[in-house]
Design a protein around this motif. Structure first.
Motif, PDB file in Angstrom:
ATOM      1  N   THR A   1       0.965  -1.306  -0.074  1.00 34.47           N
ATOM      2  CA  THR A   1       0.108  -0.042   0.132  1.00 34.47           C
ATOM      3  C   THR A   1       0.866   1.052  -0.110  1.00 34.47           C
ATOM      4  O   THR A   1       2.012   1.121   0.144  1.00 34.47           O
ATOM      5  CB  THR A   1      -0.906  -0.122   1.259  1.00 34.47           C
ATOM      6  N   ALA A   2       0.279   2.442  -0.232  1.00 35.56           N
ATOM      7  CA  ALA A   2       1.201   3.667  -0.252  1.00 35.56           C
ATOM      8  C   ALA A   2       0.036   4.676   0.515  1.00 35.56           C
ATOM      9  O   ALA A   2      -1.161   4.708   0.053  1.00 35.56           O
ATOM     10  CB  ALA A   2       1.515   4.147  -1.671  1.00 35.56           C
ATOM     11  N   ALA A   3       0.872   5.799   1.004  1.00 36.57           N
ATOM     12  CA  ALA A   3      -0.013   6.863   1.456  1.00 36.57           C
ATOM     13  C   ALA A   3       0.872   8.023   0.906  1.00 36.57           C
ATOM     14  O   ALA A   3       2.225   8.176   1.077  1.00 36.57           O
ATOM     15  CB  ALA A   3       0.172   6.837   3.054  1.00 36.57           C
ATOM     16  N   GLU A   4       0.217   9.074  -0.086  1.00 40.23           N
ATOM     17  CA  GLU A   4       1.013   9.845  -0.944  1.00 40.23           C
ATOM     18  C   GLU A   4       0.254  11.177  -0.706  1.00 40.23           C
ATOM     19  O   GLU A   4      -0.801  11.413  -0.482  1.00 40.23           O
ATOM     20  CB  GLU A   4       0.803   9.306  -2.419  1.00 40.23           C
TER      21      GLU A   4
ATOM     22  N   PHE B   1      -3.646   5.691  -0.343  1.00 37.79           N
ATOM     23  CA  PHE B   1      -4.298   6.708   0.157  1.00 37.79           C
ATOM     24  C   PHE B   1      -3.417   7.943  -0.353  1.00 37.79           C
ATOM     25  O   PHE B   1      -2.339   8.022  -0.183  1.00 37.79           O
ATOM     26  CB  PHE B   1      -4.171   6.951   1.714  1.00 37.79           C
ATOM     27  N   VAL B   2      -4.396   8.825  -1.145  1.00 37.46           N
ATOM     28  CA  VAL B   2      -3.962  10.300  -1.404  1.00 37.46           C
ATOM     29  C   VAL B   2      -4.351  11.202  -0.422  1.00 37.46           C
ATOM     30  O   VAL B   2      -5.458  11.321  -0.262  1.00 37.46           O
ATOM     31  CB  VAL B   2      -4.489  10.322  -2.662  1.00 37.46           C
ATOM     32  N   THR B   3      -3.431  11.726   0.444  1.00 38.78           N
ATOM     33  CA  THR B   3      -3.575  12.609   1.631  1.00 38.78           C
ATOM     34  C   THR B   3      -2.901  13.673   1.522  1.00 38.78           C
ATOM     35  O   THR B   3      -1.907  14.132   1.964  1.00 38.78           O
ATOM     36  CB  THR B   3      -3.250  11.701   2.931  1.00 38.78           C
TER      37      THR B   3
ATOM     38  N   LYS C   1      -4.518  13.453   6.225  1.00 39.11           N
ATOM     39  CA  LYS C   1      -3.372  12.538   6.781  1.00 39.11           C
ATOM     40  C   LYS C   1      -3.911  11.915   7.929  1.00 39.11           C
ATOM     41  O   LYS C   1      -3.668  10.790   8.310  1.00 39.11           O
ATOM     42  CB  LYS C   1      -2.279  13.411   6.783  1.00 39.11           C
ATOM     43  N   GLN C   2      -4.792  12.939   8.745  1.00 34.48           N
ATOM     44  CA  GLN C   2      -5.346  12.377  10.059  1.00 34.48           C
ATOM     45  C   GLN C   2      -6.404  11.476   9.695  1.00 34.48           C
ATOM     46  O   GLN C   2      -6.501  10.315  10.387  1.00 34.48           O
ATOM     47  CB  GLN C   2      -5.877  13.525  10.847  1.00 34.48           C
ATOM     48  N   GLN C   3      -7.276  11.839   8.979  1.00 38.08           N
ATOM     49  CA  GLN C   3      -8.581  10.933   8.845  1.00 38.08           C
ATOM     50  C   GLN C   3      -8.287   9.617   8.283  1.00 38.08           C
ATOM     51  O   GLN C   3      -8.770   8.659   8.511  1.00 38.08           O
ATOM     52  CB  GLN C   3      -9.693  11.435   8.011  1.00 38.08           C
TER      53      GLN C   3
ATOM     54  N   ALA D   1       4.585  -1.092   3.166  1.00 36.93           N
ATOM     55  CA  ALA D   1       3.735   0.263   2.846  1.00 36.93           C
ATOM     56  C   ALA D   1       4.922   1.285   2.391  1.00 36.93           C
ATOM     57  O   ALA D   1       6.127   1.112   3.130  1.00 36.93           O
ATOM     58  CB  ALA D   1       3.144   0.769   3.762  1.00 36.93           C
ATOM     59  N   VAL D   2       4.645   2.564   1.580  1.00 38.31           N
ATOM     60  CA  VAL D   2       5.424   3.432   1.542  1.00 38.31           C
ATOM     61  C   VAL D   2       4.677   4.516   1.671  1.00 38.31           C
ATOM     62  O   VAL D   2       3.597   4.588   1.605  1.00 38.31           O
ATOM     63  CB  VAL D   2       6.145   3.259   0.163  1.00 38.31           C
ATOM     64  N   ALA D   3       5.107   5.717   2.330  1.00 32.27           N
ATOM     65  CA  ALA D   3       4.533   7.205   2.541  1.00 32.27           C
ATOM     66  C   ALA D   3       5.574   8.048   1.925  1.00 32.27           C
ATOM     67  O   ALA D   3       6.769   7.813   2.032  1.00 32.27           O
ATOM     68  CB  ALA D   3       4.015   7.275   3.919  1.00 32.27           C
ATOM     69  N   VAL D   4       4.885   9.073   1.248  1.00 31.34           N
ATOM     70  CA  VAL D   4       5.751  10.283   0.664  1.00 31.34           C
ATOM     71  C   VAL D   4       4.902  11.519   1.301  1.00 31.34           C
ATOM     72  O   VAL D   4       3.917  11.627   0.911  1.00 31.34           O
ATOM     73  CB  VAL D   4       5.954  10.072  -0.743  1.00 31.34           C
ATOM     74  N   SER D   5       5.745  12.816   1.526  1.00 31.01           N
ATOM     75  CA  SER D   5       5.287  13.885   1.588  1.00 31.01           C
ATOM     76  C   SER D   5       6.403  14.852   1.145  1.00 31.01           C
ATOM     77  O   SER D   5       7.627  14.788   1.718  1.00 31.01           O
ATOM     78  CB  SER D   5       4.839  14.113   2.916  1.00 31.01           C
TER      79      SER D   5
END
Length: 166
Positions: free
Chosen positions: A26-29, A54-56, A62-64, A100-104
């Motif tokens: 999964t990813a949070a982007e 997730f596109v945050t 990001k919180q929700q 998972a990966v996350a980027v900001s």
């Protein structure tokens, strides 16, 4: 500059590793706006290793969506290793994925500051309670920064899978 073909090769390599292991990603982007998920799902058969991402873009998202604590955002900002670590952990849990990966980051052309100039991108990769993070500085226009971010995120997932084999 990473080309679409290079990103496609990384996504195919990632998919083969995930499929062989029976894992899901999964990813949070934030700054890539779904580009990592798009690269992963461009590979035929990706439903075998990908369920959701997730596109945050906003702090509220990001919180929700991935449970980033408000105090993390207020203390460190959206573009910080603390935030992407929380994003990666939250995405991993919410998606019930194995990795998972996350980027900001700040893709530009505006939005930078002396502390966090355009091209600053924070990354986090997570698996089973372990999270690794880093900050990179990329150059080029908005498209270039986003392409470099997607490629680096995929490369980091591939590296993490290679480490998990041992």
């Amino acid at each position: 500059m990473h080309t679409d073909a290079q990103i496609d090769t990384l996504a195919r390599t990632l998919g083969a590793l995930l499929l062989a292991r029976g894992w899901r990603v999964t990813a949070a982007e934030s700054c890539t706006g779904g580009g990592i998920a798009q690269a992963i799902t461009a590979v035929a058969g990706s439903s075998g290793w990908f369920d959701m991402a997730f596109v945050t873009y906003s702090n509220q998202a990001k919180q929700q969506l991935v449970g980033v604590p408000a105090h993390t955002l207020s203390a460190h900002g959206a573009v910080s290793e603390a935030t992407v670590c929380a994003m990666a952990r939250g995405a991993l849990q919410t998606a019930a994925a194995d990795i998972a990966v996350a980027v900001s980051g700040i893709a530009g052309p505006s939005g930078g500051s002396p502390d966090k100039p355009v091209g600053t991108v924070c990354f986090a990769w997570a698996q089973a309670g372990a999270v690794h993070s880093e900050t990179r500085m990329f150059t080029g226009d908005r498209h270039s920064v986003r392409q470099q971010t997607i490629a680096h995120a995929l490369h980091g997932l591939i590296q993490l899978l290679g480490q998990a084999q041992s």
